[in-house]
Design a protein around this motif. Structure first.
Motif, PDB file in Angstrom:
ATOM      1  N   GLU A  61     -25.659  21.053  78.231  1.00 54.79           N
ATOM      2  CA  GLU A  61     -25.290  20.991  76.694  1.00 54.79           C
ATOM      3  C   GLU A  61     -24.689  22.242  77.298  1.00 54.79           C
ATOM      4  O   GLU A  61     -23.453  21.646  75.850  1.00 54.79           O
ATOM      5  CB  GLU A  61     -26.767  21.370  75.893  1.00 54.79           C
ATOM      6  N   ALA A  62     -24.660  23.109  77.702  1.00 57.51           N
ATOM      7  CA  ALA A  62     -24.127  24.230  77.492  1.00 57.51           C
ATOM      8  C   ALA A  62     -23.049  23.697  78.282  1.00 57.51           C
ATOM      9  O   ALA A  62     -21.046  24.515  77.664  1.00 57.51           O
ATOM     10  CB  ALA A  62     -24.423  25.493  78.408  1.00 57.51           C
ATOM     11  N   LEU A  63     -22.514  22.682  79.137  1.00 58.09           N
ATOM     12  CA  LEU A  63     -21.104  22.460  80.272  1.00 58.09           C
ATOM     13  C   LEU A  63     -20.195  21.987  78.386  1.00 58.09           C
ATOM     14  O   LEU A  63     -19.013  21.944  78.718  1.00 58.09           O
ATOM     15  CB  LEU A  63     -21.629  22.075  80.502  1.00 58.09           C
ATOM     16  N   VAL A  64     -21.224  20.876  77.908  1.00 60.07           N
ATOM     17  CA  VAL A  64     -20.527  20.626  77.218  1.00 60.07           C
ATOM     18  C   VAL A  64     -19.984  21.253  75.759  1.00 60.07           C
ATOM     19  O   VAL A  64     -18.719  20.900  75.485  1.00 60.07           O
ATOM     20  CB  VAL A  64     -20.792  19.242  76.058  1.00 60.07           C
ATOM     21  N   GLY A  65     -20.639  22.596  75.371  1.00 58.35           N
ATOM     22  CA  GLY A  65     -20.460  23.248  74.245  1.00 58.35           C
ATOM     23  C   GLY A  65     -18.729  24.065  75.196  1.00 58.35           C
ATOM     24  O   GLY A  65     -18.227  24.303  74.207  1.00 58.35           O
ATOM     25  N   VAL A  66     -18.697  23.988  76.409  1.00 57.28           N
ATOM     26  CA  VAL A  66     -17.717  24.992  76.714  1.00 57.28           C
ATOM     27  C   VAL A  66     -16.515  23.671  77.019  1.00 57.28           C
ATOM     28  O   VAL A  66     -15.305  24.865  76.949  1.00 57.28           O
ATOM     29  CB  VAL A  66     -17.819  25.297  78.279  1.00 57.28           C
ATOM     30  N   GLU A  67     -16.938  22.894  77.381  1.00 56.76           N
ATOM     31  CA  GLU A  67     -15.951  21.869  77.420  1.00 56.76           C
ATOM     32  C   GLU A  67     -15.582  21.525  75.661  1.00 56.76           C
ATOM     33  O   GLU A  67     -14.121  21.201  75.576  1.00 56.76           O
ATOM     34  CB  GLU A  67     -16.219  20.633  77.847  1.00 56.76           C
ATOM     35  N   ARG A  68     -15.744  21.448  74.892  1.00 59.04           N
ATOM     36  CA  ARG A  68     -15.825  21.441  73.502  1.00 59.04           C
ATOM     37  C   ARG A  68     -14.492  22.506  72.935  1.00 59.04           C
ATOM     38  O   ARG A  68     -13.697  22.141  72.210  1.00 59.04           O
ATOM     39  CB  ARG A  68     -16.287  21.674  72.727  1.00 59.04           C
ATOM     40  N   ALA A  69     -15.232  23.963  73.755  1.00 56.79           N
ATOM     41  CA  ALA A  69     -14.624  25.143  72.465  1.00 56.79           C
ATOM     42  C   ALA A  69     -12.851  25.402  73.623  1.00 56.79           C
ATOM     43  O   ALA A  69     -12.181  25.523  72.906  1.00 56.79           O
ATOM     44  CB  ALA A  69     -15.145  26.296  73.244  1.00 56.79           C
ATOM     45  N   LEU A  70     -13.111  24.714  75.147  1.00 60.40           N
ATOM     46  CA  LEU A  70     -11.280  24.116  75.590  1.00 60.40           C
ATOM     47  C   LEU A  70     -10.505  23.997  75.045  1.00 60.40           C
ATOM     48  O   LEU A  70      -9.399  23.899  74.393  1.00 60.40           O
ATOM     49  CB  LEU A  70     -11.873  24.220  77.195  1.00 60.40           C
ATOM     50  N   ARG A  71     -11.306  22.958  74.663  1.00 60.48           N
ATOM     51  CA  ARG A  71     -10.992  20.769  74.460  1.00 60.48           C
ATOM     52  C   ARG A  71      -9.608  21.999  73.025  1.00 60.48           C
ATOM     53  O   ARG A  71      -8.690  21.757  72.081  1.00 60.48           O
ATOM     54  CB  ARG A  71     -10.690  20.107  74.022  1.00 60.48           C
ATOM     55  N   GLN A  72     -11.182  22.016  71.750  1.00 62.34           N
ATOM     56  CA  GLN A  72     -10.273  22.753  70.617  1.00 62.34           C
ATOM     57  C   GLN A  72      -9.331  24.290  71.031  1.00 62.34           C
ATOM     58  O   GLN A  72      -8.748  24.189  69.631  1.00 62.34           O
ATOM     59  CB  GLN A  72     -11.737  22.795  69.525  1.00 62.34           C
ATOM     60  N   ALA A  73      -9.708  24.829  71.650  1.00 58.83           N
ATOM     61  CA  ALA A  73      -9.134  26.077  71.799  1.00 58.83           C
ATOM     62  C   ALA A  73      -7.340  25.547  72.206  1.00 58.83           C
ATOM     63  O   ALA A  73      -6.057  25.940  71.569  1.00 58.83           O
ATOM     64  CB  ALA A  73      -9.412  26.758  72.928  1.00 58.83           C
ATOM     65  N   GLN A  74      -7.389  24.214  72.820  1.00 66.11           N
ATOM     66  CA  GLN A  74      -5.804  24.006  73.253  1.00 66.11           C
ATOM     67  C   GLN A  74      -5.758  23.356  71.756  1.00 66.11           C
ATOM     68  O   GLN A  74      -4.467  23.335  71.642  1.00 66.11           O
ATOM     69  CB  GLN A  74      -6.001  22.286  73.954  1.00 66.11           C
ATOM     70  N   VAL A  75      -6.288  22.597  70.866  1.00 67.77           N
ATOM     71  CA  VAL A  75      -5.517  22.397  69.985  1.00 67.77           C
ATOM     72  C   VAL A  75      -4.940  23.638  69.086  1.00 67.77           C
ATOM     73  O   VAL A  75      -4.426  23.957  68.428  1.00 67.77           O
ATOM     74  CB  VAL A  75      -6.128  21.167  69.174  1.00 67.77           C
ATOM     75  N   LEU A  76      -6.325  24.422  68.305  1.00 71.00           N
ATOM     76  CA  LEU A  76      -6.225  25.011  66.885  1.00 71.00           C
ATOM     77  C   LEU A  76      -6.035  26.436  67.820  1.00 71.00           C
ATOM     78  O   LEU A  76      -5.964  27.557  66.981  1.00 71.00           O
ATOM     79  CB  LEU A  76      -7.609  24.919  66.936  1.00 71.00           C
ATOM     80  N   GLY A  77      -5.571  26.807  69.041  1.00 69.85           N
ATOM     81  CA  GLY A  77      -5.827  28.040  69.693  1.00 69.85           C
ATOM     82  C   GLY A  77      -6.895  29.403  70.217  1.00 69.85           C
ATOM     83  O   GLY A  77      -7.947  29.333  69.620  1.00 69.85           O
ATOM     84  N   ALA A  78      -6.678  29.640  71.619  1.00 68.54           N
ATOM     85  CA  ALA A  78      -8.138  30.468  71.470  1.00 68.54           C
ATOM     86  C   ALA A  78      -8.780  31.038  71.068  1.00 68.54           C
ATOM     87  O   ALA A  78      -9.671  31.293  71.078  1.00 68.54           O
ATOM     88  CB  ALA A  78      -7.880  30.004  72.966  1.00 68.54           C
ATOM     89  N   PRO A  79      -7.777  32.332  70.389  1.00 68.18           N
ATOM     90  CA  PRO A  79      -8.457  33.437  70.136  1.00 68.18           C
ATOM     91  C   PRO A  79      -9.520  32.303  69.021  1.00 68.18           C
ATOM     92  O   PRO A  79     -10.349  33.421  68.512  1.00 68.18           O
ATOM     93  CB  PRO A  79      -6.946  33.919  69.486  1.00 68.18           C
ATOM     94  N   ALA A  80      -9.353  31.721  68.200  1.00 69.71           N
ATOM     95  CA  ALA A  80      -9.773  30.869  66.706  1.00 69.71           C
ATOM     96  C   ALA A  80     -11.235  30.604  67.378  1.00 69.71           C
ATOM     97  O   ALA A  80     -11.867  30.819  66.761  1.00 69.71           O
ATOM     98  CB  ALA A  80      -9.350  30.060  66.343  1.00 69.71           C
ATOM     99  N   LEU A  81     -11.210  30.678  68.609  1.00 67.89           N
ATOM    100  CA  LEU A  81     -12.719  29.735  69.176  1.00 67.89           C
ATOM    101  C   LEU A  81     -13.472  30.543  70.763  1.00 67.89           C
ATOM    102  O   LEU A  81     -14.249  30.776  70.825  1.00 67.89           O
ATOM    103  CB  LEU A  81     -12.481  28.749  70.193  1.00 67.89           C
TER     104      LEU A  81
END
Length: 486
Positions: A61-81
């Motif tokens: 579950e943590a791996l999925v969360g890390v991957e989700r945060a990385l992909r969202q950061a690619q769209v929204l920007g790393a500082p936000a996530l």
């Protein structure tokens, strides 16, 4: 040897019981420990399996969360996530450490995870989520390797746990195979060891019963059994002393009796040879009876001197031999009755007693001389207590199983309530005492003992009847003899 025994037999038995139970108790304790260890191992394995499953799910579950945060950061920007990524990253590392706990390859696995995590974290911190996603695959492989290693360890533990009951069963069987024969062996050993004093006592008692008064009684064992052996040894010494006294008495009495009886026999022989003048037929008959009975007395005395046991000829002495059936064989009871009556011809004639005899030919198994003593005592009593000119009836009948000899006199009879008492040694009935007839009171006791030794019985019937006493002797009969009136 006796010092190894406890102070008493009960303590020895208790000690043996404890020692026999000791192997079984040890086996039981070891079996309980084995079962407890199996239960503890089963509980540990179950808890570890549950913990491994929980940490594996948390890591994935943590791996999925890390991957989700990385992909969202690619769209929204790393500082936000950044916070979301950091939370999932810490959860992933904690779950990975928990999975690697206890694994032999834990340092290598954790090092691989931490390196891959650093390759993901550094680009993410530099606001390069795309490069972080590129390195995420290494982190995924490193975490999957840790999960697989934890799963393999869990599988191995479960296989060991599955094989453990069989191992415990084999160990319990070995314990039983060792403990049970050991306990049985100890039980047999103590049974022999503790039974030895009892066996020694039994052997000593058997020797005493067989007349061996020379062998000392020696018993080893607990103190109370040894004391019993000492008492048995005292009894042996006492019996030996009594036996010596009896032997001296018999030798003395036999010698004292032989001298006057031999003189009587010589006098009767002189009369029979008419050394002092011719004899009339009645006188010759009386002399014949005297010679016959003196010869019987001398033969009895000689048998006393040859025998190891007392076999007296008097009423008092015969009580010691009563009940001994020695020369066992077929006995013609009618012939025994005739011989007894022949011996008492003089007494019957002297007291002018009428004798009525009715007999049936019948045979029994027993000692002819012993049965002669019984019948002789009964006939002697009938003659002694019947008044001059009286009547004696003697009748013998036989049925399929028994022979019944009935003797009725014309004396005072037996008083009511004395029908059993008169058979006790040295006891005379009130009627016998009042009549003034001589006697010791042993005759009927001897007669009943001999009758019982032959499997028969002697009783008095018609107690209190007028016209004399009525005795009945019953003996088992030989069935092959045909009834024939005599």
């Amino acid at each position: 040897m006796g010092r190894v025994f406890p102070s008493n037999f009960a303590a020895a038995v208790l000690a043996a019981f404890v020692l026999v139970l000791a192997p079984l108790a040890v086996a039981l304790v070891l079996a309980v420990l084995q079962l407890q260890d199996l239960a503890a191992t089963s509980g540990t394995t179950s808890a570890r399996a549950q913990q491994t499953g929980t940490q594996a799910r948390a890591a994935r579950e943590a791996l999925v969360g890390v991957e989700r945060a990385l992909r969202q950061a690619q769209v929204l920007g790393a500082p936000a996530l950044r916070d979301a990524y950091q939370a999932q990253r810490i959860r992933l590392l904690d779950a990975t450490r928990a999975l690697a706990t206890g694994l032999d390859e834990a340092p290598a696995l954790l090092g691989s995870v931490f390196d891959a995590d650093e390759r993901v974290r550094a680009p993410f911190a530099d606001n390069q989520p795309a490069n972080a996603l590129t390195a995420f695959d290494d982190l995924l492989r490193a975490v999957d390797a840790t999960v697989e290693a934890a799963t393999r360890r869990l599988t191995a533990d479960q296989e060991q746990l599955a094989a453990r009951p069989q191992q415990v069963s084999r160990r319990l069987l070995w314990l039983a195979a060792l403990a049970v024969p050991l306990a049985v062996g100890l039980a047999l050993l103590f049974s022999w060891y503790l039974g030895r004093p009892v066996r020694e006592l039994g052997v000593s008692m058997r020797r005493l019963g067989e007349g061996d008064l020379e062998t000392r009684v020696v018993v080893r064992g607990p103190a109370d059994i040894v004391r019993l052996g000492h008492r048995l040894e005292w009894l042996r010494q006492r019996l030996a002393t009594l036996e010596q006294t009896r032997a001296r008495f018999l030798r003395s009495m036999s010698h004292d009796l032989k001298t006057p009886i031999a003189s009587i026999a010589e006098g009767a022989a002189s009369l029979d040879e008419e050394l002092y003048g011719p004899l009339t037929p009645p006188q010759r008959s009386v002399v014949g009876v005297i010679r016959h009975n003196t010869e019987r007395l001398l033969a009895r005395i000689e048998s006393l001197l040859r025998s190891d046991r007392p076999r007296p000829t008097s009423e008092e002495g015969e009580a010691a031999a009563a009940g001994n059936v020695e020369a066992v064989g077929r006995v013609d009871l009618a012939a025994v009755v005739r011989n007894v009556l022949d011996d008492h011809k003089l007494a019957l004639a002297h007291r002018r007693l009428a004798l009525e005899v009715g007999s049936t030919q019948a045979a029994v198994v027993g000692d002819a001389e012993g049965l002669r003593v019984v019948i002789d005592n009964l006939v002697s009593n009938a003659i002694k207590f019947s008044p001059p000119g009286g009547r004696i009836e003697l009748r013998m009948d036989a049925d399929r199983d028994d022979v019944h000899l009935s003797i009725v006199d014309s004396g005072p009879g037996v008083a009511p309530g004395e029908e059993e008492r008169i058979f006790d040694p040295a006891v005379r009935g009130s009627a016998a005492l009042s009549s003034g007839a001589p006697g010791s009171g042993h005759g009927l006791a001897i007669a009943r003992d001999i009758a019982q030794a032959h499997g028969g019985k002697l009783r008095v019937v018609n107690v209190g009847r007028k016209g004399g006493a009525h005795f009945v002797l019953t003996l088992p009969r030989l069935p092959e003899v045909e009834d024939a009136p005599v």
